[in-house]
Enzyme design. Structure first.
Site, PDB file in Angstrom:
ATOM      1  N   HIS A  38       0.756  -1.007   0.038  1.00 45.57           N
ATOM      2  CA  HIS A  38       0.145  -0.128  -0.019  1.00 45.57           C
ATOM      3  C   HIS A  38       0.703   1.315  -0.041  1.00 45.57           C
ATOM      4  CE1 HIS A  38      -3.688  -2.384   0.570  1.00 45.57           C
ATOM      5  NE2 HIS A  38      -4.219  -1.431   0.420  1.00 45.57           N
ATOM      6  N   LYS A 103      -9.565  -7.300   9.193  1.00 42.62           N
ATOM      7  CA  LYS A 103     -10.293  -7.538  10.686  1.00 42.62           C
ATOM      8  C   LYS A 103     -10.293  -6.525  11.176  1.00 42.62           C
ATOM      9  CE  LYS A 103      -6.226  -9.239  13.028  1.00 42.62           C
ATOM     10  NZ  LYS A 103      -5.386 -10.228  13.534  1.00 42.62           N
TER      11      LYS A 103
END
Lengths: 186, 280
Positions: A38, A103
């Protein structure tokens, strides 16, 4: 709360049909990328350069698998903590990513970005790594091989189980569910 | 004196790394079953059932139950009548980690320099804690520590007067802030007392205690019970998606401390609470 099967890549209509709490079984291609990838993506986007893989309308899975044993398609795999990707996610949604799988809860900035760019955040069960790897039929590294476990991978998934935690309408499954069971004043 | 070779130490660490990651300890699996009996959230129940199934599958197929096979924290209790031969002790442990992670197909999750962030590709260095104890044996324990829960851990110096209520508030604040990020249901290791370094060390040591076993001091055992009750009232639940089982267990360890200080550390352990020991 619905149970739906969805094929990737997503359309805006797919996203807009989903609500927090829906159970979704993903089929098709999803892309694995996490922290280090990222950081590189955002560097490219900031310079208006193309990403190494076209991720428009795609789903990103925040994960890093264990190495496969001989004969396995992929090792154990499950989502990593999504909030570490918070600084990057609004820009990725603006670019055209339609959904992410991680999550744990995320920042208001990410929830707002879901609404603004018509995208959705899924959760898969953290640490369900042996079971989830059985839902993966194909895996290949498609970018940033030097990152090892953090390389970008293309996965072919069948009925990969996820849950909508933030939808494109501002709903937050974490907040909704925790409130039901909270019995302590803080 | 009893001779123990570095090869023996290396090989033992390698086996412990692998087995810890494949076979979730029985106390944790039992903790899942117990949580399943009490859980009120349908989603929480479903998550617990899947975690049990996942642990069974990993054990059956001898593969990592969680993909985050952690940084290897190695505890060594070295008997003072042991003579380590054939090389140096710490190198043997790091070699054991290297061997265990490679041969066990475990994930390399360690970067060599925290700022340059290049993966060492062999999961070294491990983190080693050594104690010299009476006897002529070496007890080795490997605790593969996942990053998601470690990241949510915290340490604070309270004012001495804040006492047990201050400790409880800090523990609850830490767990509440972590929410679903730390992969609940959790095991919570709490250190109270010592110094800046000691308090975090004993918080992690608390994670080595089997769940279900309370501290030997009655007032600390009571604190453990109260903390567990309060944490489970937060409603965070399995995976942070709501429920009454946010933690499976709370273990507290204490140490003497300075008159000015009340240090507290909370080391959060995710549900993949892996640990494995052997004695050489």
């Amino acid at each position: 709360m619905a149970k739906v099967c969805l094929q990737t890549p997503f359309t805006n209509e797919d996203v807009l049909k989903l609500r927090a709490g829906d159970e979704v079984f993903l089929n098709g291609i999803i892309y694995v990328a996490r922290d280090a990838a990222h950081k590189r993506f955002l560097h490219l986007l900031s310079k208006n350069q193309p990403l190494p893989v076209d991720l428009k309308n795609q789903i990103i899975f925040y994960a890093g698998p264990t190495p496969p044993k001989p004969g396995q398609v992929i090792g154990s795999i499950a989502p990593t903590t999504a909030s570490r990707m918070d600084p990057y996610t609004p820009a990725m949604f603006e670019y055209g990513v339609k959904g992410v799988i991680g999550k744990g809860p995320r920042s208001q900035m990410v929830k707002d970005a879901c609404k603004e760019h018509q995208a959705v955040c899924f959760s898969a069960i953290g640490g369900l790594s042996a079971l989830l790897s059985n839902k993966i039929q194909g895996a290949e590294v498609v970018a940033y091989e030097d990152l090892g476990p953090e390389a970008v991978r293309k996965l072919t998934v069948k009925d990969f189980p996820v849950m909508v935690v933030y939808d494109a309408y501002g709903n937050d499954l974490y907040e909704q569910e925790i409130a039901k069971y909270r019995t302590i004043q803080r | 004196m009893r001779d123990i070779s570095v090869e023996k130490i290396r090989d033992a660490v390698a086996v412990l790394c692998r087995e810890a990651c494949y076979y979730l300890p029985e106390d944790i699996v039992q903790g899942f079953h117990k949580a399943l009996e009490t859980e009120q959230s349908p989603l929480g129940k479903s998550i617990l059932e899947q975690l049990i199934e996942n642990a069974q599958l990993a054990a059956k197929e001898a593969r990592p139950c969680c993909h985050d096979t952690g940084i290897a924290v190695v505890y060594a209790e070295v008997g003072q009548d042991v003579h380590i031969v054939g090389g140096d002790f710490e190198t043997a442990i790091h070699e054991g980690v290297r061997k265990g992670y490679k041969e066990g197909y475990l994930r390399n999750s360690v970067v060599g320099d925290p700022l340059l962030r290049i993966n060492t590709n062999d999961n070294t260095p491990g983190v080693i804690h050594t104690k010299i104890v009476p006897g002529d044996r070496i007890k080795l324990t490997v605790l593969p520590k996942g990053g998601g829960s470690e990241n949510m851990s915290a340490m604070k110096f309270l004012l001495p007067g804040e006492g047990v209520e201050g400790v409880k508030k800090f523990v609850l604040d830490t767990i509440d802030a972590a929410g679903g990020r730390a992969c609940p249901p959790l095991v919570v290791g709490v250190g109270i007392g010592g110094t800046f370094d000691k308090v975090t060390e004993i918080a992690k040591e608390a994670l080595l205690r089997e769940i279900g076993v309370h501290h030997h001091e009655p007032h600390i055992a009571l604190l453990e019970k109260e903390l567990l009750e309060d944490i489970n009232k937060l409603g965070i639940g399995p995976q942070g998606l709501g429920g009454i089982n946010t933690a499976l267990w709370v273990a507290v360890e204490t140490y003497g401390c300075h008159i000015t200080a009340l240090p507290v550390a909370v080391n959060i352990q995710c549900h993949a609470a892996r640990k494995k020991s052997c004695v050489l």
